[in-house]
Scaffold this motif. Structure first.
Motif, PDB file in Angstrom:
ATOM      1  N   ALA A   1     -10.399  -9.627  26.158  1.00  0.00           N
ATOM      2  CA  ALA A   1      -9.460  -8.982  25.173  1.00  0.00           C
ATOM      3  C   ALA A   1      -8.444  -8.284  25.678  1.00  0.00           C
ATOM      4  CB  ALA A   1     -10.367  -7.819  24.583  1.00  0.00           C
TER       5      ALA A   1
ATOM      6  N   PHE B   1     -15.852  -4.226  19.803  1.00  0.00           N
ATOM      7  CA  PHE B   1     -16.483  -3.854  21.356  1.00  0.00           C
ATOM      8  C   PHE B   1     -18.081  -3.562  21.255  1.00  0.00           C
ATOM      9  CE2 PHE B   1     -13.297  -3.282  24.601  1.00  0.00           C
ATOM     10  CZ  PHE B   1     -12.213  -3.855  23.852  1.00  0.00           C
TER      11      PHE B   1
ATOM     12  N   LEU C   1     -18.008 -11.021  24.719  1.00  0.00           N
ATOM     13  CA  LEU C   1     -16.859 -10.096  25.478  1.00  0.00           C
ATOM     14  C   LEU C   1     -17.313  -9.817  26.687  1.00  0.00           C
ATOM     15  CD1 LEU C   1     -14.072  -8.557  25.364  1.00  0.00           C
ATOM     16  CD2 LEU C   1     -15.391  -6.619  24.584  1.00  0.00           C
TER      17      LEU C   1
ATOM     18  N   THR D   1     -11.945  -6.507  29.555  1.00  0.00           N
ATOM     19  CA  THR D   1     -10.865  -6.079  28.835  1.00  0.00           C
ATOM     20  C   THR D   1      -9.514  -5.830  29.785  1.00  0.00           C
ATOM     21  OG1 THR D   1     -11.857  -5.203  27.027  1.00  0.00           O
ATOM     22  CG2 THR D   1      -9.752  -4.474  27.161  1.00  0.00           C
TER      23      THR D   1
ATOM     24  N   TRP E   1      -6.188  -3.930  29.857  1.00  0.00           N
ATOM     25  CA  TRP E   1      -5.568  -2.890  29.329  1.00  0.00           C
ATOM     26  C   TRP E   1      -3.987  -2.950  30.174  1.00  0.00           C
ATOM     27  CZ3 TRP E   1      -6.411   2.898  30.618  1.00  0.00           C
ATOM     28  CH2 TRP E   1      -5.534   3.734  29.773  1.00  0.00           C
TER      29      TRP E   1
ATOM     30  N   LEU F   1     -12.448   2.534  26.178  1.00  0.00           N
ATOM     31  CA  LEU F   1     -12.810   1.458  27.109  1.00  0.00           C
ATOM     32  C   LEU F   1     -14.081   1.787  27.858  1.00  0.00           C
ATOM     33  CD1 LEU F   1      -9.232   0.223  27.996  1.00  0.00           C
ATOM     34  CD2 LEU F   1     -10.881  -0.881  26.554  1.00  0.00           C
TER      35      LEU F   1
ATOM     36  N   PHE G   1     -13.230  -3.360  32.685  1.00  0.00           N
ATOM     37  CA  PHE G   1     -11.831  -3.600  32.223  1.00  0.00           C
ATOM     38  C   PHE G   1     -10.828  -3.375  33.436  1.00  0.00           C
ATOM     39  CE2 PHE G   1     -10.327   0.824  32.264  1.00  0.00           C
ATOM     40  CZ  PHE G   1     -11.656   1.616  32.123  1.00  0.00           C
TER      41      PHE G   1
END
Ligand code: GDP
Length: 189
Positions: free
Chosen positions: A24, A96, A102, A105, A107, A126, A133
């Motif tokens: 993501a 999420f 998933l 992520t 960011w 997050l 992430f």
């Protein structure tokens, strides 16, 4: 492989059936998220948050035979209505919490900006989901190289983020592209 658009999901019910591994991409509107995605895939596939109608929905792109990118709507856009903001929250939370495909992520954060409450909330959010992430500190080409380290340290310290989980990035010069791919492979496998 040519990247392919798969779906635009505006509600949990309309999410595409889970299949490949997903990464993501989240960030404030206008942060350079679509430019970063387009840089990574080498093609103009993601649309800017400045594009009308790009304020809602999760956009799914198949970018390789085993990988899907999920482009989130930009957050923090003043003109988005309360209802749309609420919808964003419900959809993002659902995705999420439940999406087993998933893996992680990215960011996207504009290195020139000082973090505010909204960024702190994003960091908490997050972290609360327990999935890895990375933070891509973008638009570095707008700063002098000699300024990068101090800015990076300030942002990472303020948001309580690790050096290891960060990448300096520019969509203009493509600096950081290889490092970001490598870290995604390492952290999200
Ligand atoms: P999004 O709304 O987060 O998808 O952001 P966009 O990718 O549309 O970028 C917003 C604006 O920032 C555009 O004017 C881009 O040209 C510019 N931009 C994006 N990435 C970079 C970057 O790495 N360096 C510079 N100088 N400008 C960038």
């Amino acid at each position: 492989m040519k990247p392919e658009f798969i779906a635009l999901a505006k509600s949990p019910e309309s999410l595409p059936k889970p299949s490949l591994v997903e990464v993501a991409f989240v960030g404030r509107s206008n942060v350079g998220k679509s430019s970063l995605i387009n840089t990574l895939v080498g093609q103009k596939i993601a649309r800017s948050s400045a594009t009308p109608g790009r304020t809602q929905g999760l956009c799914f792109f198949k970018v390789s035979p085993r990988l899907i990118f999920v482009d989130f709507p930009g957050y923090g856009y003043a003109k988005v209505s309360k209802t749309d903001r609420l919808k964003w929250g419900v959809l993002a939370e659902d995705y999420f919490t439940h999406r087993l495909t998933l893996r992680g992520t990215v960011w996207i954060y504009d290195l020139r900006r000082d973090p505010d409450e909204l960024d702190e909330q994003m960091r908490e959010w997050l972290a609360s989901h327990g999935k890895p992430f990375l933070v891509a500190l973008t638009k570095i080409d707008t700063l002098k190289r000699s300024e990068w380290a101090a800015r990076k340290n300030f942002v990472l310290k303020t948001l309580d983020l690790s050096e290891d989980g960060s990448v300096l990035f520019s969509s203009k010069t493509k600096e950081g592209e290889k490092v970001l791919w490598r870290k995604m492979n390492e952290e999200f496998s």
